[in-house]
Every structure is written in C-alpha cells, then in structure tokens.
Scaffold this motif. Structure first.
Motif, mmCIF file in Angstrom:
data_model
loop_
_atom_site.group_PDB
_atom_site.id
_atom_site.type_symbol
_atom_site.label_atom_id
_atom_site.label_comp_id
_atom_site.label_asym_id
_atom_site.label_seq_id
_atom_site.Cartn_x
_atom_site.Cartn_y
_atom_site.Cartn_z
ATOM 1 N N THR A 147 0.817 -1.209 0.000
ATOM 2 C CA THR A 147 0.000 0.000 0.000
ATOM 3 C C THR A 147 0.852 1.261 0.000
ATOM 4 O O THR A 147 0.417 2.307 -0.483
ATOM 5 C CB THR A 147 -0.936 0.020 1.221
ATOM 6 O OG1 THR A 147 -0.157 -0.100 2.421
ATOM 7 C CG2 THR A 147 -1.931 -1.134 1.143
ATOM 8 N N GLN A 148 2.058 1.189 0.538
ATOM 9 C CA GLN A 148 2.985 2.314 0.532
ATOM 10 C C GLN A 148 4.120 2.118 -0.466
ATOM 11 O O GLN A 148 5.028 2.947 -0.532
ATOM 12 C CB GLN A 148 3.571 2.517 1.934
ATOM 13 C CG GLN A 148 2.541 2.824 3.005
ATOM 14 C CD GLN A 148 1.793 4.113 2.728
ATOM 15 O OE1 GLN A 148 2.401 5.120 2.364
ATOM 16 N NE2 GLN A 148 0.474 4.093 2.895
ATOM 17 N N GLY A 149 4.069 1.038 -1.214
ATOM 18 C CA GLY A 149 5.124 0.751 -2.180
ATOM 19 C C GLY A 149 5.877 -0.519 -1.819
ATOM 20 O O GLY A 149 5.727 -1.066 -0.724
ATOM 21 N N PHE A 150 6.709 -0.994 -2.753
ATOM 22 C CA PHE A 150 7.361 -2.282 -2.539
ATOM 23 C C PHE A 150 8.594 -2.400 -3.417
ATOM 24 O O PHE A 150 8.814 -1.620 -4.347
ATOM 25 C CB PHE A 150 6.387 -3.421 -2.867
ATOM 26 C CG PHE A 150 5.888 -3.392 -4.290
ATOM 27 C CD1 PHE A 150 6.610 -3.972 -5.321
ATOM 28 C CD2 PHE A 150 4.694 -2.749 -4.597
ATOM 29 C CE1 PHE A 150 6.157 -3.941 -6.629
ATOM 30 C CE2 PHE A 150 4.232 -2.712 -5.909
ATOM 31 C CZ PHE A 150 4.967 -3.303 -6.928
ATOM 32 N N HIS A 151 9.394 -3.434 -3.118
ATOM 33 C CA HIS A 151 10.524 -3.872 -3.935
ATOM 34 C C HIS A 151 10.304 -5.347 -4.276
ATOM 35 O O HIS A 151 9.946 -6.139 -3.395
ATOM 36 C CB HIS A 151 11.858 -3.753 -3.193
ATOM 37 C CG HIS A 151 12.233 -2.358 -2.826
ATOM 38 N ND1 HIS A 151 12.596 -1.422 -3.755
ATOM 39 C CD2 HIS A 151 12.325 -1.743 -1.611
ATOM 40 C CE1 HIS A 151 12.906 -0.288 -3.147
ATOM 41 N NE2 HIS A 151 12.742 -0.456 -1.842
ATOM 42 N N GLU A 211 8.144 0.169 -6.671
ATOM 43 C CA GLU A 211 7.140 1.216 -6.814
ATOM 44 C C GLU A 211 7.002 1.986 -5.505
ATOM 45 O O GLU A 211 7.040 1.390 -4.425
ATOM 46 C CB GLU A 211 5.784 0.618 -7.215
ATOM 47 C CG GLU A 211 5.774 -0.026 -8.588
ATOM 48 C CD GLU A 211 4.386 -0.465 -9.013
ATOM 49 O OE1 GLU A 211 3.402 -0.024 -8.369
ATOM 50 O OE2 GLU A 211 4.281 -1.234 -9.995
ATOM 51 N N ARG A 212 6.847 3.299 -5.642
ATOM 52 C CA ARG A 212 6.588 4.170 -4.485
ATOM 53 C C ARG A 212 5.126 4.586 -4.532
ATOM 54 O O ARG A 212 4.648 5.144 -5.519
ATOM 55 C CB ARG A 212 7.507 5.393 -4.520
ATOM 56 C CG ARG A 212 7.245 6.388 -3.406
ATOM 57 C CD ARG A 212 8.320 7.445 -3.330
ATOM 58 N NE ARG A 212 8.503 8.156 -4.603
ATOM 59 C CZ ARG A 212 9.416 9.110 -4.795
ATOM 60 N NH1 ARG A 212 10.238 9.440 -3.802
ATOM 61 N NH2 ARG A 212 9.524 9.706 -5.960
ATOM 62 N N ALA A 245 4.383 9.417 -2.562
ATOM 63 C CA ALA A 245 4.395 9.470 -4.020
ATOM 64 C C ALA A 245 3.622 10.654 -4.586
ATOM 65 O O ALA A 245 3.756 10.960 -5.781
ATOM 66 C CB ALA A 245 3.812 8.174 -4.588
ATOM 67 N N LEU A 246 2.825 11.340 -3.767
ATOM 68 C CA LEU A 246 1.999 12.435 -4.256
ATOM 69 C C LEU A 246 2.855 13.599 -4.737
ATOM 70 O O LEU A 246 3.752 14.072 -4.024
ATOM 71 C CB LEU A 246 1.048 12.908 -3.155
ATOM 72 C CG LEU A 246 -0.017 11.900 -2.697
ATOM 73 C CD1 LEU A 246 -0.832 12.466 -1.554
ATOM 74 C CD2 LEU A 246 -0.906 11.489 -3.855
ATOM 75 N N GLY A 247 2.571 14.059 -5.945
ATOM 76 C CA GLY A 247 3.277 15.210 -6.493
ATOM 77 C C GLY A 247 4.705 14.934 -6.895
ATOM 78 O O GLY A 247 5.468 15.874 -7.162
ATOM 79 N N LYS A 248 5.109 13.651 -6.952
ATOM 80 C CA LYS A 248 6.490 13.306 -7.299
ATOM 81 C C LYS A 248 6.524 12.460 -8.560
ATOM 82 O O LYS A 248 5.558 11.771 -8.893
ATOM 83 C CB LYS A 248 7.158 12.548 -6.145
ATOM 84 C CG LYS A 248 7.276 13.352 -4.864
ATOM 85 C CD LYS A 248 7.918 12.533 -3.763
ATOM 86 C CE LYS A 248 8.021 13.347 -2.479
ATOM 87 N NZ LYS A 248 8.621 12.554 -1.365
ATOM 88 N N THR A 249 7.639 12.545 -9.267
ATOM 89 C CA THR A 249 7.843 11.703 -10.443
ATOM 90 C C THR A 249 8.777 10.547 -10.075
ATOM 91 O O THR A 249 9.219 10.430 -8.926
ATOM 92 C CB THR A 249 8.457 12.519 -11.583
ATOM 93 O OG1 THR A 249 9.715 13.067 -11.142
ATOM 94 C CG2 THR A 249 7.532 13.667 -11.999
ATOM 95 N N ASP A 283 13.209 7.767 1.194
ATOM 96 C CA ASP A 283 11.873 7.204 1.019
ATOM 97 C C ASP A 283 11.889 5.684 0.917
ATOM 98 O O ASP A 283 10.842 5.061 0.720
ATOM 99 C CB ASP A 283 11.210 7.782 -0.236
ATOM 100 C CG ASP A 283 10.600 9.151 0.033
ATOM 101 O OD1 ASP A 283 10.531 9.539 1.210
ATOM 102 O OD2 ASP A 283 10.199 9.830 -0.931
ATOM 103 N N THR A 284 13.044 5.074 1.021
ATOM 104 C CA THR A 284 13.142 3.620 1.076
ATOM 105 C C THR A 284 14.336 3.225 1.927
ATOM 106 O O THR A 284 15.331 3.959 2.004
ATOM 107 C CB THR A 284 13.298 3.014 -0.335
ATOM 108 O OG1 THR A 284 13.411 1.586 -0.216
ATOM 109 C CG2 THR A 284 14.543 3.535 -1.028
#
Length: 211
Positions: A116-120, A147-148, A153-157, A197-198
């Motif tokens: 839900t918050q991203g993964f590897h 994935e983030r 992840a909001l407002g980020k590329t 962020d990771t």
C-alpha cells in the motif's frame, strides 16, 4: 629338453590362472572413474534439498511472545538448481519497519494488504559458496522492480523503477539453531531516486534464530 621346459612353463601358467580364478573378486583391484570437480559442483542435490523453498526472512521470534507487535514481510522463494546455484524471487516493503508495534491505521498491519505504501521485488540467480563448515558466502544478480505509493508518491515523479538487483552476504553458523548474517543489497536506482523514502538498499546485519 626343450619339450620338458615347455611343459614346465605351461604348468606354471596353468597354476597361476587357476589361482586367479580362485581369488575373491571383491579383493581384486578395480578401476573406477572419478567425477570431475565441475561434475560434482553441478550434480543434482540429494533429498531433501531438491525441493523449492519459500521463507519469510522478516519473521521475528518476538512476535510470538509480545501481543500487539508484528514484523514486515520479506518474502523469498526459490528453486535449487544444484549445491551452489538457485533461481530466486523476493518481495519486501518499500519502507521495512522490522519488528514494530501494530499501527491500527496501517492496512498492512490490520488486513495484511501488501504494497500500500510501495514495494521492492526481484528475480535473480543466487550463488552460494561454503568456505568452512560454519561460514558461507553468497551473492545474487538479477532484475528489480520497485514502486513508491501512498503519501510519499503524491506530487512526485519517478515513482516506478526497474533496474539491476544485487546482493552480497555472508552467514556464520553459531550452532544448530542460530546464525549471524551480514549482507548488502540494492534494488535498481531507488537509492538515487528516492533517498530516504526507502530503506531497502544498503548493509544490514541480523541474527537468525530457529525454534
């Protein structure tokens, strides 16, 4: 004279042949082909090591002792090709919290919802080299997809990354139920793109316990 010599020689040969026939076949030396080091290395693994494996490397023994705590999953599954090579795939959360108190607002803690918050994730070829009876080294090389998600992840590329997966480590066996593991792993370019962020990249050490 020549006839007597010939008869004597024939008698000796006949006696020797009879003795050879009377000898125990098990006592006679045999020539046996020895497998080359390469053949031994790539020989099929004896049971029970032929089976596929699947473990949660993030599992913590304290979760059984303390109510209200859990650990984030680090799922690993693989197939042994021989004593030294395996095909492996893995999953872990983008921000692995390890052993922590359960957050009632986190879907991962309350419902087990992964990512839900991203993964590897990764798929790789893993090689293991025993150094001594207690010490072994290993490395893995493959492809990672990360994935983030969520608020970070909001407002980020660059919230999705696919790149090279690497892992190097060593394991020292303390006894039949405990081992110390030190390893370094990297998921593509997420360290450069996401920074703090990771926490999936870098060096970590852990104590592996079996009960």
């Amino acid at each position: 004279m020549n006839a007597s010599r010939f008869a004597f020689a024939a008698a000796i040969l006949a006696a020797g042949g009879a003795q050879a026939q009377l000898m125990d076949p098990a006592s006679q030396p045999r020539l046996q082909a020895q497998p080359s080091p390469e053949a031994r290395a790539f020989a099929r693994m004896p049971a029970p090591f032929e089976r596929a494996y699947m473990v949660d490397e993030g599992a913590h023994p304290f979760t059984r002792l303390f109510e209200g705590y859990r650990s984030d999953p680090r799922l690993v599954a693989g197939i042994n090709l021989n004593r030294y090579l395996a095909l492996e795939a893995g999953y872990r959360e983008r921000k692995d919290r390890g052993f922590h108190s359960i957050d009632p607002h986190d879907p991962l803690d309350t419902t087990g919802a992964l990512g839900t918050q991203g993964f590897h994730t990764y798929v790789a070829v893993k090689a293991t080299a025993p150094i001594t009876d207690r010490l072994s080294a290993y490395g893995a090389l493959g492809t990672a997809h990360s994935e983030r998600r969520g608020g970070d992840a909001l407002g980020k590329t660059d919230n999705v990354d696919t790149g090279t997966y690497t892992r190097l480590g060593a394991q020292y066996k303390l006894n039949e139920k405990a081992s110390v593991i030190v390893e370094s792993q990297n998921f593509g370019n997420t360290s450069q793109k996401w920074g703090q962020d990771t926490n999936g990249n870098g060096v970590n050490a852990k104590l592996k316990l079996g009960f």
